[in-house]
Design a protein around this motif. Structure first.
Motif, PDB file in Angstrom:
ATOM      1  N   ILE A 116      31.849  52.117  56.031  1.00  0.00           N
ATOM      2  CA  ILE A 116      33.161  52.372  56.617  1.00  0.00           C
ATOM      3  C   ILE A 116      34.107  52.877  55.531  1.00  0.00           C
ATOM      4  CG2 ILE A 116      34.986  51.435  58.071  1.00  0.00           C
ATOM      5  CD1 ILE A 116      32.181  50.971  59.257  1.00  0.00           C
ATOM      6  N   VAL A 117      34.789  53.961  55.795  1.00  0.00           N
ATOM      7  CA  VAL A 117      35.807  54.476  54.878  1.00  0.00           C
ATOM      8  C   VAL A 117      37.150  54.403  55.588  1.00  0.00           C
ATOM      9  CG1 VAL A 117      36.612  56.437  53.544  1.00  0.00           C
ATOM     10  CG2 VAL A 117      34.168  56.005  53.733  1.00  0.00           C
ATOM     11  N   ILE A 118      38.124  53.778  54.950  1.00  0.00           N
ATOM     12  CA  ILE A 118      39.450  53.612  55.537  1.00  0.00           C
ATOM     13  C   ILE A 118      40.502  54.082  54.534  1.00  0.00           C
ATOM     14  CG2 ILE A 118      41.080  52.011  56.612  1.00  0.00           C
ATOM     15  CD1 ILE A 118      38.768  50.082  57.060  1.00  0.00           C
ATOM     16  N   SER A 119      41.396  54.935  54.949  1.00  0.00           N
ATOM     17  CA  SER A 119      42.489  55.325  54.057  1.00  0.00           C
ATOM     18  C   SER A 119      43.682  54.401  54.289  1.00  0.00           C
ATOM     19  CB  SER A 119      42.901  56.785  54.293  1.00  0.00           C
ATOM     20  OG  SER A 119      43.488  56.963  55.571  1.00  0.00           O
ATOM     21  N   GLY A 120      44.419  54.145  53.220  1.00  0.00           N
ATOM     22  CA  GLY A 120      45.591  53.293  53.329  1.00  0.00           C
ATOM     23  C   GLY A 120      45.261  51.852  53.654  1.00  0.00           C
ATOM     24  N   ALA A 121      44.200  51.317  53.047  1.00  0.00           N
ATOM     25  CA  ALA A 121      43.769  49.947  53.352  1.00  0.00           C
ATOM     26  C   ALA A 121      44.243  48.929  52.326  1.00  0.00           C
ATOM     27  CB  ALA A 121      42.254  49.893  53.477  1.00  0.00           C
TER      28      ALA A 121
ATOM     29  N   GLY B 198      49.046  46.244  55.063  1.00  0.00           N
ATOM     30  CA  GLY B 198      49.346  46.471  56.465  1.00  0.00           C
ATOM     31  C   GLY B 198      48.144  46.554  57.383  1.00  0.00           C
ATOM     32  N   ILE B 199      48.224  47.477  58.343  1.00  0.00           N
ATOM     33  CA  ILE B 199      47.170  47.643  59.341  1.00  0.00           C
ATOM     34  C   ILE B 199      45.847  48.005  58.682  1.00  0.00           C
ATOM     35  CG2 ILE B 199      46.387  49.121  61.241  1.00  0.00           C
ATOM     36  CD1 ILE B 199      49.345  49.306  62.113  1.00  0.00           C
ATOM     37  N   GLY B 200      45.890  48.880  57.699  1.00  0.00           N
ATOM     38  CA  GLY B 200      44.665  49.290  57.023  1.00  0.00           C
ATOM     39  C   GLY B 200      43.970  48.135  56.338  1.00  0.00           C
ATOM     40  N   ASN B 201      44.748  47.279  55.703  1.00  0.00           N
ATOM     41  CA  ASN B 201      44.187  46.129  55.015  1.00  0.00           C
ATOM     42  C   ASN B 201      43.536  45.170  56.004  1.00  0.00           C
ATOM     43  OD1 ASN B 201      44.781  43.160  53.692  1.00  0.00           O
ATOM     44  ND2 ASN B 201      44.285  44.691  52.146  1.00  0.00           N
ATOM     45  N   ALA B 202      44.230  44.901  57.109  1.00  0.00           N
ATOM     46  CA  ALA B 202      43.675  44.021  58.135  1.00  0.00           C
ATOM     47  C   ALA B 202      42.403  44.604  58.733  1.00  0.00           C
ATOM     48  CB  ALA B 202      44.705  43.785  59.233  1.00  0.00           C
TER      49      ALA B 202
ATOM     50  N   ASN C  97      38.083  51.612  50.523  1.00  0.00           N
ATOM     51  CA  ASN C  97      39.521  51.785  50.734  1.00  0.00           C
ATOM     52  C   ASN C  97      40.033  52.956  49.914  1.00  0.00           C
ATOM     53  OD1 ASN C  97      42.344  51.530  50.818  1.00  0.00           O
ATOM     54  ND2 ASN C  97      42.367  49.813  49.369  1.00  0.00           N
ATOM     55  N   LEU C  98      40.435  54.036  50.595  1.00  0.00           N
ATOM     56  CA  LEU C  98      41.000  55.198  49.916  1.00  0.00           C
ATOM     57  C   LEU C  98      42.515  55.072  49.971  1.00  0.00           C
ATOM     58  CD1 LEU C  98      38.078  56.071  50.353  1.00  0.00           C
ATOM     59  CD2 LEU C  98      38.911  58.334  51.024  1.00  0.00           C
ATOM     60  N   ASP C  99      43.123  54.753  48.842  1.00  0.00           N
ATOM     61  CA  ASP C  99      44.566  54.513  48.817  1.00  0.00           C
ATOM     62  C   ASP C  99      45.118  54.921  47.468  1.00  0.00           C
ATOM     63  OD1 ASP C  99      47.225  53.329  49.012  1.00  0.00           O
ATOM     64  OD2 ASP C  99      46.429  52.048  50.588  1.00  0.00           O
ATOM     65  N   ILE C 100      46.354  55.351  47.457  1.00  0.00           N
ATOM     66  CA  ILE C 100      46.976  55.765  46.207  1.00  0.00           C
ATOM     67  C   ILE C 100      47.339  54.561  45.342  1.00  0.00           C
ATOM     68  CG2 ILE C 100      49.372  55.771  47.024  1.00  0.00           C
ATOM     69  CD1 ILE C 100      49.698  58.480  45.556  1.00  0.00           C
ATOM     70  N   LYS C 101      47.441  53.384  45.965  1.00  0.00           N
ATOM     71  CA  LYS C 101      47.782  52.168  45.227  1.00  0.00           C
ATOM     72  C   LYS C 101      46.702  51.116  45.423  1.00  0.00           C
ATOM     73  CE  LYS C 101      50.499  50.425  49.112  1.00  0.00           C
ATOM     74  NZ  LYS C 101      51.809  49.947  49.580  1.00  0.00           N
ATOM     75  N   PRO C 102      46.575  50.191  44.474  1.00  0.00           N
ATOM     76  CA  PRO C 102      45.554  49.133  44.609  1.00  0.00           C
ATOM     77  C   PRO C 102      45.937  48.140  45.694  1.00  0.00           C
ATOM     78  CG  PRO C 102      46.920  48.723  42.693  1.00  0.00           C
ATOM     79  CD  PRO C 102      47.324  50.075  43.205  1.00  0.00           C
ATOM     80  N   PRO C 103      44.971  47.376  46.190  1.00  0.00           N
ATOM     81  CA  PRO C 103      45.270  46.387  47.229  1.00  0.00           C
ATOM     82  C   PRO C 103      46.296  45.367  46.747  1.00  0.00           C
ATOM     83  CG  PRO C 103      42.912  46.730  47.032  1.00  0.00           C
ATOM     84  CD  PRO C 103      43.542  47.437  45.874  1.00  0.00           C
TER      85      PRO C 103
ATOM     86  N   TRP D 186      38.053  49.700  46.320  1.00  0.00           N
ATOM     87  CA  TRP D 186      39.174  50.624  46.253  1.00  0.00           C
ATOM     88  C   TRP D 186      38.807  51.869  45.466  1.00  0.00           C
ATOM     89  CZ3 TRP D 186      42.954  50.869  41.805  1.00  0.00           C
ATOM     90  CH2 TRP D 186      43.981  51.810  42.035  1.00  0.00           C
ATOM     91  N   ILE D 187      39.097  53.045  46.042  1.00  0.00           N
ATOM     92  CA  ILE D 187      38.979  54.322  45.343  1.00  0.00           C
ATOM     93  C   ILE D 187      40.369  54.947  45.336  1.00  0.00           C
ATOM     94  CG2 ILE D 187      37.918  56.604  45.272  1.00  0.00           C
ATOM     95  CD1 ILE D 187      35.578  55.513  46.863  1.00  0.00           C
ATOM     96  N   GLU D 188      40.971  55.080  44.193  1.00  0.00           N
ATOM     97  CA  GLU D 188      42.327  55.635  44.113  1.00  0.00           C
ATOM     98  C   GLU D 188      42.333  57.070  44.660  1.00  0.00           C
ATOM     99  OE1 GLU D 188      45.977  56.292  40.901  1.00  0.00           O
ATOM    100  OE2 GLU D 188      44.037  55.528  40.227  1.00  0.00           O
ATOM    101  N   THR D 189      43.092  57.277  45.721  1.00  0.00           N
ATOM    102  CA  THR D 189      43.093  58.569  46.397  1.00  0.00           C
ATOM    103  C   THR D 189      44.443  58.830  47.044  1.00  0.00           C
ATOM    104  OG1 THR D 189      40.772  58.162  47.013  1.00  0.00           O
ATOM    105  CG2 THR D 189      41.870  60.035  48.050  1.00  0.00           C
TER     106      THR D 189
END
Length: 245
Positions: free
Chosen positions: A4-9, A12-16, A30-36, A45-48
């Motif tokens: 599963i690949v999720i952006s903005g996780a 918020g909703i992405g994390n849940a 988790n593709l996100d510009i910031k760490p969890p 987490w993949i910084e994206t």
């Protein structure tokens, strides 16, 4: 085990949502510009920055190559900036569109190209009930969320039957983004206009994503699932807008 690949996780909703899939034993990225903001239960987490199409493609390719495919891609990353239509700055509006709409297109395009080679996959995204109405203070955000629903229908038409596409449109959800933009008084006013009498919990939205990715939803594609506690079911929107504007 699904991949599963999720952006903005990272929150918020992405994390849940990431945690919901992880609890089921799925492999989550988790593709996100910031760490969890919380713990590692939300996956790897993949910084994206989803506004960077090359970065998105590199991240998706990394996951695909490591595990021989991606089963579900959830484009959830989103931002909002509260501003009136006469005060919107071009830089702000372009960033909202780049993240909320073009970021979905970038992630779905990259994931779908790889899913097509395997002949299977599920594309999901976070839209919003804001795409259904004129909501003051968020013109650019509203437009992007309507656009996500349009992308969903188009991807479904072009990629069926091998690849399904669907989006979830939450109403008011008690996320860090909501809490950052709304005063306590505004939150009370929002609750007063929702038939359910409250904001949704992020876990309730995560449950919808989990269902849409499941075999039980295999006949569901091109659809937008609204989860808003009845907020847009009745003719209360105009009064509600005046109360929080």
């Amino acid at each position: 085990m699904r991949t599963i690949v999720i952006s903005g996780a990272s929150s918020g909703i992405g994390n849940a949502t990431a945690k919901r899939f992880a609890r089921a034993g799925d492999r989550v990225y988790n593709l996100d510009i910031k760490p969890p903001e919380t713990d590692s239960a939300a996956g790897t987490w993949i910084e994206t920055d989803v506004a960077d199409w090359s970065a998105v493609d590199r991240a998706v390719a990394r996951v695909d190559e490591a595990h021989g495919g991606i089963d579900v891609a959830i484009a959830n990353a989103g931002i909002s900036i509260r501003h009136g239509v006469l005060e919107i700055a071009e830089t702000d509006a372009r960033r909202v569109v780049d993240v909320n709409l073009l970021g979905v297109l970038a992630m779905w395009r990259s994931a779908a190209r790889r899913m097509a080679g395997r002949g299977a996959g599920v594309l999901l995204a976070t839209a919003s009930v804001n795409g259904h109405r004129g909501y003051p203070g968020y013109a650019d955000y509203n437009a992007t969320k309507a656009g996500v629903a349009a992308l969903c229908r188009t991807f479904a038409m072009e990629l069926s039957p091998a690849i399904r596409a669907a989006c979830v449109s939450p109403g008011a959800v008690l996320t860090p983004m909501q809490l950052a933009e709304y005063t306590p008084e505004m939150l009370v006013a929002v609750n007063a206009r929702i038939p359910a009498g409250r904001h949704a919990d992020p876990d309730e939205i995560a449950a919808a994503f989990f269902y849409l990715a499941s075999p039980e939803a295999r006949f569901l594609t091109g659809q937008e699932i609204v989860i808003d506690g009845g907020e847009i079911a009745g003719a209360t929107t105009s009064e509600f807008n005046r109360r929080i504007a």
